[in-house]
Design an enzyme around this catalytic site. Structure first.
Site, PDB file in Angstrom:
ATOM      1  N   GLU A 119      56.655  48.557  46.856  1.00 50.21           N
ATOM      2  CA  GLU A 119      56.409  47.547  45.825  1.00 50.21           C
ATOM      3  C   GLU A 119      56.511  48.180  44.450  1.00 50.21           C
ATOM      4  OE1 GLU A 119      52.739  45.398  45.892  1.00 50.21           O
ATOM      5  OE2 GLU A 119      52.773  45.166  48.061  1.00 50.21           O
ATOM      6  N   TRP A 150      47.817  41.523  36.319  1.00 48.42           N
ATOM      7  CA  TRP A 150      46.415  41.911  36.507  1.00 48.42           C
ATOM      8  C   TRP A 150      45.880  42.878  35.456  1.00 48.42           C
ATOM      9  CZ3 TRP A 150      47.404  46.997  37.284  1.00 48.42           C
ATOM     10  CH2 TRP A 150      48.532  47.368  38.025  1.00 48.42           C
ATOM     11  N   ASN A 183      48.134  45.675  54.605  1.00 52.36           N
ATOM     12  CA  ASN A 183      48.688  45.797  53.259  1.00 52.36           C
ATOM     13  C   ASN A 183      47.706  46.548  52.373  1.00 52.36           C
ATOM     14  OD1 ASN A 183      50.941  44.851  51.443  1.00 52.36           O
ATOM     15  ND2 ASN A 183      49.191  44.153  50.248  1.00 52.36           N
ATOM     16  N   GLU A 184      48.173  47.595  51.738  1.00 52.39           N
ATOM     17  CA  GLU A 184      47.365  48.340  50.766  1.00 52.39           C
ATOM     18  C   GLU A 184      45.914  48.494  51.208  1.00 52.39           C
ATOM     19  OE1 GLU A 184      47.874  46.743  46.820  1.00 52.39           O
ATOM     20  OE2 GLU A 184      49.791  47.751  46.595  1.00 52.39           O
ATOM     21  N   GLU A 209      48.824  34.800  41.559  1.00 52.39           N
ATOM     22  CA  GLU A 209      49.899  35.694  41.126  1.00 52.39           C
ATOM     23  C   GLU A 209      51.121  34.952  40.595  1.00 52.39           C
ATOM     24  OE1 GLU A 209      48.925  39.771  43.496  1.00 52.39           O
ATOM     25  OE2 GLU A 209      50.168  38.323  44.568  1.00 52.39           O
ATOM     26  N   LYS A 210      50.911  33.716  40.159  1.00 47.40           N
ATOM     27  CA  LYS A 210      52.085  32.932  39.722  1.00 47.40           C
ATOM     28  C   LYS A 210      52.699  33.462  38.426  1.00 47.40           C
ATOM     29  CE  LYS A 210      49.030  29.243  38.043  1.00 47.40           C
ATOM     30  NZ  LYS A 210      47.831  29.841  38.671  1.00 47.40           N
ATOM     31  N   PHE A 211      51.952  34.288  37.688  1.00 45.46           N
ATOM     32  CA  PHE A 211      52.545  34.862  36.467  1.00 45.46           C
ATOM     33  C   PHE A 211      52.929  36.330  36.642  1.00 45.46           C
ATOM     34  CE2 PHE A 211      49.794  31.359  34.813  1.00 45.46           C
ATOM     35  CZ  PHE A 211      50.853  30.482  34.589  1.00 45.46           C
ATOM     36  N   HIS A 212      52.970  36.780  37.897  1.00 43.51           N
ATOM     37  CA  HIS A 212      53.417  38.149  38.193  1.00 43.51           C
ATOM     38  C   HIS A 212      54.941  38.145  38.248  1.00 43.51           C
ATOM     39  CE1 HIS A 212      53.958  41.922  40.382  1.00 43.51           C
ATOM     40  NE2 HIS A 212      52.667  42.172  40.273  1.00 43.51           N
ATOM     41  N   ARG A 217      41.286  38.013  49.029  1.00 42.26           N
ATOM     42  CA  ARG A 217      41.948  38.714  50.135  1.00 42.26           C
ATOM     43  C   ARG A 217      41.194  40.014  50.436  1.00 42.26           C
ATOM     44  NH1 ARG A 217      47.487  41.018  47.236  1.00 42.26           N
ATOM     45  NH2 ARG A 217      46.443  42.263  45.651  1.00 42.26           N
TER      46      ARG A 217
HETATM   47  C1  GLA Z   1      49.722  44.791  45.307  1.00 45.76           C
HETATM   48  C2  GLA Z   1      49.811  43.905  46.533  1.00 45.76           C
HETATM   49  C3  GLA Z   1      50.712  42.735  46.349  1.00 45.76           C
HETATM   50  C4  GLA Z   1      50.546  42.116  44.990  1.00 45.76           C
HETATM   51  C5  GLA Z   1      50.762  43.173  43.940  1.00 45.76           C
HETATM   52  C6  GLA Z   1      50.663  42.654  42.538  1.00 45.76           C
HETATM   53  O1  GLA Z   1      50.642  45.757  45.246  1.00 45.76           O
HETATM   54  O2  GLA Z   1      50.193  44.614  47.675  1.00 45.76           O
HETATM   55  O3  GLA Z   1      50.402  41.796  47.355  1.00 45.76           O
HETATM   56  O4  GLA Z   1      49.254  41.608  44.879  1.00 45.76           O
HETATM   57  O5  GLA Z   1      49.773  44.142  44.087  1.00 45.76           O
HETATM   58  O6  GLA Z   1      50.932  43.653  41.606  1.00 45.76           O
END
Ligand code: GLA
Length: 673
Positions: free
Chosen positions: A304, A312, A149-150, A352-355, A111
C-alpha cells in the site's frame, strides 16, 4: 516454496468492489487494463458481506468477482477478511472486543476491534478462512493470500482477563518456574514478588513506573499473540493451498511486532507506507531496506501507498506531480517487485472517501491520479526483466526488536532516547552517500558486510556481543554508540562496568553518564589520530555525554566543556583484522555524515556511480550478472549525472548511454549495465 509467477513486476491496489454496484465492476476492469494493473487485493474488509452467522456464507458476489478477474487476466491477492469482525459476531461474542490498559473496552463500528488472544475470535477466523480457501483453492484468479490486514495498526495489545490468562501460560513457557520469573523481573524491588501465577496480570494502568521486565515480556507476548492469530490462518492456507504464497502487510517502523520473527512464516514480505509527501524520501528508503531485510532471500512488495494524499493527517498534503512515480521507482530500486496502492477506486462513503486512490471520483480522462497511475503501470509492464534481481549491500545497520522495546521503556537517563533516532543518524548519511545498506539481526550472517553500525544497542542478549566481536575479528568495522551494552534480555544491568559485554572489544569503560539538561550543543575536539583518519576539525555534540576512560583504545575526539573536557568522546580499537568504534555522544547531521564517511572510507566502500547531491543511485543485481542502476532525481530541477561507467541501455527511454545522463525534475533512469 510457493511463489508468484516470475519475470514480471506486480502492479495494482486494494480493490473494494463490494462498495459498488456490479455494473461498476466492468468499468473497473476496463480501467485496470488501461492502467496496466495485474494484481488486486480483494476482500480485506469483506467479512460482513461474506458471512451472516456461524456457518452461513455468501460467496456469490465473490465468485462473480473472481471469475471477472480471471477473465480479464488480473490476479487476485485474496484477503482472508478477518480484520474487521462483523456486528453479528460481536453480538454473539462480545468478549472479542479489546480491553485497554485502563480496563475500558473498545466497540464495534470502525475496524480491528478484536482481542488477539480471544479464542472466540480465533475460532471464527479459522471457520472463515477454511471456507474461503476451500472455495477458491482451484480458482484461476487466485495468485496469493493476504492474511488479515496491518496487524497491530490500531490494537497492538489487549489488557483484559482472557489475555491475562494467556500471558501467564506464555510466561510459564518462557520462564519455566515462578522463581525464574521473579529473578528475571527483579521483583525484590517495590514488593513485587509473586507467589502464584494467578497473581500476574498484564502491565495495566498503574500508579507509577511499571516493572520493566514485565513490560518487556508483555511486549514479546503481545507480538506473539498477534503472530499466533496470523498462524491460525497461515496453517489453514498452507494445508488447503500449499502452492499459493501467503503474506500479510507490514507497516513502517512498527514497534509492536517483531517482524523479523513474523517474516519467517510468510512467503514474502510487503510494506504499507505513507511518508509525508512534503518530506524527504528517507522514510521510504529506510523502510524499504527493512522490509527487504526481514526476508533477504525473496523479493518484496509495496502493498500500500497512495497516489496523492491520505485522509488521516490533520493536514493532508498531496504528492506533487511525478512524486508518486519517483517514490515507486525508489522502492523498486531497493528490491520491490510489486507496487500496489490503497486503493483502486476512491470510496463514495465511509471514513476514507477523501483518501487518494488510483481512480478518483471525477472523470478518469482528466484525473491526475489516474493519468499518473496509467503512466507508471504501462512503464512497469516493460520492466519484467528486473524482477527477482537483488541488492548487494556491504553495510548493515544492526537492528534488534527486543532492544527497541527495552530502550524506550521509561525511567532512563534521557527520556528522549528513541531507537529510530540512532538508526536514522546512520541511515541518513548512508542514503545520501548512495551506499546500499541492509538491516541485520541476531540471526543474520554478518560475514557479507564490511561495516556494521549498531546504534543504541542497550539490550544485549546472550550471543550478540560474541557475534559482533567475531565480525570485527574477521575484518569488519563495527560502530557502537552511547548507552550500549547496558542490560541483558530481562532488562537487568550487565555488571562489570559499562558497557560490560563490549568493554574489552572497545577498550574502554563508561564510568557515568552526563546528560545535558537542555539542547545546547558543545563541540568536540578532534585528536591527531582522528584528523589522520579524515575527521573534520570540529564536531558538534549534544543530547548525551559519557565519562569514558580509555583502556587501550585510540581516542579520535574529546569533549571540550565542563568536567568531561579532554575526556574521550569518539574512540576506536583495533581487534583482529577490524576495528570497533565507539561514539559516546550525539553528533549533528554533519557530524554523522563525517563519521560515516570516515568509517566507510576505512572499509573501502564506494557508491555505484558518482552523482550530485539528492540524486539517489541504487543497483539491483540479476543472477546472470546484469546490474540495473536506478538513478533517481529527488530535486525539483533538472540534473546531469556524469560518470565514465554510466554506460548501457536506459530502459525507460530505450536509449544507450555513454557516460552521462540528463534527468528532469523528479526524473528516473534505469540503466542496464
Ligand atoms: C492502511 C490500511 C488501509 C487504509 C489505509 C489508508 O494502510 O491498510 O485499509 O485504511 O491505511 O491510508
Amino acid at each position: 516454496m510457493p511463489s508468484l509467477p516470475p519475470g514480471r513486476l506486480f502492479y495494482g491496489g486494494d480493490y473494494n468492489p463490494e462498495q459498488w454496484p456490479e455494473s461498476v465492476w466492468l468499468e473497473d476492469m476496463r480501467y485496470m487494463k488501461e492502467a496496466g494493473v495485474n494484481l488486486v487485493s480483494i476482500g480485506i474488509f469483506s467479512w460482513a458481506k461474506l458471512q451472516s452467522a456461524p456457518g452461513v456464507f455468501h460467496f456469490g458476489w465473490l465468485d462473480r468477482l473472481m471469475d471477472l478477474l480471471a477473465k480479464n487476466g488480473i490476479m487476485a491477492d485474496l484477503a482472508t477478511a478477518t480484520v474487521s469482525p462483523p456486528a453479528w459476531l460481536i453480538k454473539l461474542h462480545p468478549e472479542i472486543l479489546p480491553t485497554l490498559a485502563d480496563g475500558s473496552r473498545q466497540w464495534h463500528g470502525s475496524r480491528q476491534h478484536y482481542n488477539p488472544s480471544s479464542s472466540a475470535y480465533r475460532a471464527a477466523c479459522a471457520e472463515l478462512v477454511t471456507a474461503l480457501a476451500t472455495r477458491y483453492k482451484d480458482h484461476p484468479a487466485l495468485a496469493m493470500w493476504h492474511i488479515n490486514n496491518e496487524y497491530a495498526c490500531h490494537v497492538p495489545a489487549d489488557y483484559g482477563n482472557e489475555t491475562a490468562a494467556a500471558f501467564r501460560e506464555w510466561l510459564k513457557q518462557r520462564h519455566g518456574s515462578l522463581e525464574a520469573l521473579n529473578a528475571a523481573w527483579g521483583t525484590a524491588f517495590w514488593s513485587q514478588h509473586y507467589y502464584d501465577w494467578s497473581e500476574i496480570i498484564p502491565p495495566r494502568a498503574m500508579p507509577s513506573f511499571q516493572n520493566p521486565g514485565q513490560c518487556l515480556d508483555f511486549a514479546r507476548f503481545s507480538s506473539d499473540a498477534l503472530l499466533e492469530c496470523c498462524l491460525v490462518e497461515q496453517r489453514i492456507l498452507r494445508a488447503i493451498t500449499p502452492d499459493k504464497p501467503v503474506t500479510t502487510n507490514f507497516m513502517e517502523w512498527v514497534k509492536a511486532l517483531d517482524y523479523r520473527k513474523w517474516a519467517e512464516h510468510l512467503d514474502f514480505t510487503c510494506l504499507d507506507i505513507y511518508p509525508e509527501p512534503t518530506g524527504s524520501s528517507r522514510p521510504l528508503a529506510q523502510n524499504a531496506d527493512m522490509t527487504r531485510s526481514w526476508r533477504p532471500d525473496v523479493p518484496w512488495f509495496i502493498m500500500e501507498q497512495v497516489t496523492t494524499h491520505v485522509n488521516w493527517r490533520s493536514r493532508n498534503a498531496t504528492k506533487r506531480p511525478g512524486l508518486m512515480r519517483l517514490w515507486s521507482y525508489a522502492a523498486i530500486a531497493r528490491g520491490a517487485d510489486g507496487i500496489c496502492f490503497f486503493q483502486w477506486r476512491q470510496a463514495r462513503a465511509g471514513a476514507e472517501k477523501f483518501h487518494g486512490s488510483m481512480l478518483g471520483h471525477g472523470d478518469p480522462a482528466t484525473q491526475r491520479c489516474f493519468q499518473e497511475t496509467k503512466q507508471l503501470g504501462n512503464e512497469l509492464a516493460h520492466l519484467g526483466e528486473i524482477a527477482g534481481s537483488k541488492i548487494r549491500a556491504e553495510t548493515a545497520i544492526y537492528f534488534d526488536q527486543q532492544n527497541w522495546w527495552a530502550l524506550e521503556l521509561p525511567s532512563k537517563p534521557n527520556a528522549d532516547l528513541k531507537y529510530n533516532r540512532g538508526v536514522e543518524n546512520f541511515y541518513t548519511p548512508l542514503l545520501r552517500a548512495n551506499l546500499a545498506v541492509d538491516f541485520a539481526f541476531a540471526v543474520s550472517d554478518l560475514s557479507r558486510y564490511k561495516v556494521v553500525f549498531a546504534p543504541a544497542l542497550y539490550l544485549v542478549a546472550p550471543g550478540v556481543a560474541e557475534k559482533l566481536e567475531a565480525f570485527v575479528a574477521a575484518g569488519g568495522q563495527l560502530v557502537l554508540t552511547y548507552f550500549s551494552g547496558i542490560v541483558d534480555e530481562h532488562d537487568r544491568v550487565h555488571l562489570g562496568g559499562y558497557p560490560a559485554p563490549f568493554r574489552q572489544l572497545l577498550g574502554l569503560e563508561v564510568e557515568e553518564w552526563a546528560v545535558p539538561p537542555d539542547d545546547r550543543a558543545s563541540s568536540l575536539a578532534i585528536t591527531p589520530a582522528g584528523a589522520a583518519l579524515g575527521l573534520p576539525g570540529k564536531l558538534a555534540s549534544s543530547f548525551w555525554a559519557e565519562a569514558i576512560r580509555a583502556e587501550g583504545c585510540e581516542v579520535l575526539a574529546t569533549f571540550t566543556e565542563g568536567y568531561l573536557a579532554g575526556r574521550p568522546a569518539l574512540t576506536r580499537r583495533a581487534h583482529g583484522k577490524g576495528h570497533a568504534w565507539y561514539l559516546g555522544t550525539e553528533l549533528d547531521a554533519a557530524g554523522y555524515a563525517a563519521l560515516v564517511k570516515t568509517v566507510t572510507d576505512t572499509a573501502g566502500l564506494r557508491p555505484p556511480l558518482a552523482a550530485p547531491a539528492d540524486v539517489e543511485v541504487v543497483e539491483r543485481h540479476a543472477a546472470d550478472g546484469t546490474r540495473y542502476a536506478f538513478v533517481l532525481n529527488h530535486r525539483d530541477e533538472p540534473v546531469t549525472v556524469s560518470d565514465p561507467s554510466l554506460r548501457g541501455r536506459e530502459l525507460l527511454s530505450a536509449r544507450d548511454l555513454a557516460g552521462a545522463l540528463e534527468l528532469p525534475p523528479l526524473g528516473v533512469a534505469i540503466v542496464r549495465r
